[in-house]
Design an enzyme around this catalytic site. Sequence first.
Site, PDB file in Angstrom:
ATOM      1  N   HIS A  64     -34.195   2.909 -27.046  1.00  0.00           N
ATOM      2  CA  HIS A  64     -33.646   3.221 -25.741  1.00  0.00           C
ATOM      3  C   HIS A  64     -32.329   2.749 -25.237  1.00  0.00           C
ATOM      4  O   HIS A  64     -31.798   3.412 -24.394  1.00  0.00           O
ATOM      5  CB  HIS A  64     -34.925   2.823 -24.658  1.00  0.00           C
ATOM      6  CG  HIS A  64     -35.105   3.869 -23.891  1.00  0.00           C
ATOM      7  ND1 HIS A  64     -34.911   5.145 -23.772  1.00  0.00           N
ATOM      8  CD2 HIS A  64     -35.814   3.370 -22.560  1.00  0.00           C
ATOM      9  CE1 HIS A  64     -35.574   5.808 -22.759  1.00  0.00           C
ATOM     10  NE2 HIS A  64     -35.954   4.889 -21.788  1.00  0.00           N
TER      11      HIS A  64
ATOM     12  N   ASN B 210     -34.595   3.865 -15.380  1.00  0.00           N
ATOM     13  CA  ASN B 210     -35.287   4.634 -14.562  1.00  0.00           C
ATOM     14  C   ASN B 210     -34.501   4.693 -13.247  1.00  0.00           C
ATOM     15  O   ASN B 210     -34.949   5.628 -12.354  1.00  0.00           O
ATOM     16  CB  ASN B 210     -36.828   4.406 -14.279  1.00  0.00           C
ATOM     17  CG  ASN B 210     -37.485   4.690 -15.574  1.00  0.00           C
ATOM     18  OD1 ASN B 210     -36.854   4.900 -16.584  1.00  0.00           O
ATOM     19  ND2 ASN B 210     -38.959   4.167 -15.330  1.00  0.00           N
TER      20      ASN B 210
ATOM     21  N   ASP C 132     -30.509   8.219 -25.237  1.00  0.00           N
ATOM     22  CA  ASP C 132     -31.288   8.485 -26.448  1.00  0.00           C
ATOM     23  C   ASP C 132     -32.084   9.910 -26.319  1.00  0.00           C
ATOM     24  O   ASP C 132     -32.089  10.237 -25.090  1.00  0.00           O
ATOM     25  CB  ASP C 132     -32.103   7.377 -26.861  1.00  0.00           C
ATOM     26  CG  ASP C 132     -33.249   7.342 -25.506  1.00  0.00           C
ATOM     27  OD1 ASP C 132     -32.784   6.963 -24.561  1.00  0.00           O
ATOM     28  OD2 ASP C 132     -34.413   7.375 -25.577  1.00  0.00           O
TER      29      ASP C 132
END
Length: 188
Positions: A21, A67, A92
């Site tokens: 990530h 996020n 990613d």
Amino acid sequence: MKKILIVGLGNIGSTYNNTRHNIGFNILDEIASKEAVNFESEKLGSIAKFRFKGRTFVLLKPSTYMNLSGKSVKYWLTKEKIPIENLLVICDDLNLPFGAIRVKAKGSDGGHNGLKDINAVLQTQQYARFRFGVGSEFSKGRQSDFVLGEWDLEENKLLPERLEVASKLIKSFGTAGLNNTMNTFNGT
């Protein structure tokens, strides 16, 4: 002088350092190392800058966690007075095999929470994104564990060459433009 904002998406903290990530952070670390520049902690992220062929590249690793990346992106676009067409976001992508590269001029978030937040905060999908394939070798319901997991041995062996290509792609975006970059690097 033309400024380019290159945003590498990832999560802050040593827990996430070598995870799939965090490929956006890894790519920015690679180019910063090649350009001999260091990241400094600033508002909403870590910033490094370098000049190349009359352009100033502003590298941003948001400190807002994946996020909530949009807040950091919007702040630095505004602070540095960079137009959205000079923005490239690196993330990613589970839908691409490991190391595959796809550069696009715009698009949906494709289920990526970092892109989802950037789209919401900027109120547009009209910005360039560089998707780096991390593969999809996970069992049903284990997607989160996979992207937050570390690279395996084979991926770690291949990663340096892929990071080298990614560094070249970033410079191409800033100097040759989006269309030339897509033609040169998509599928490599």
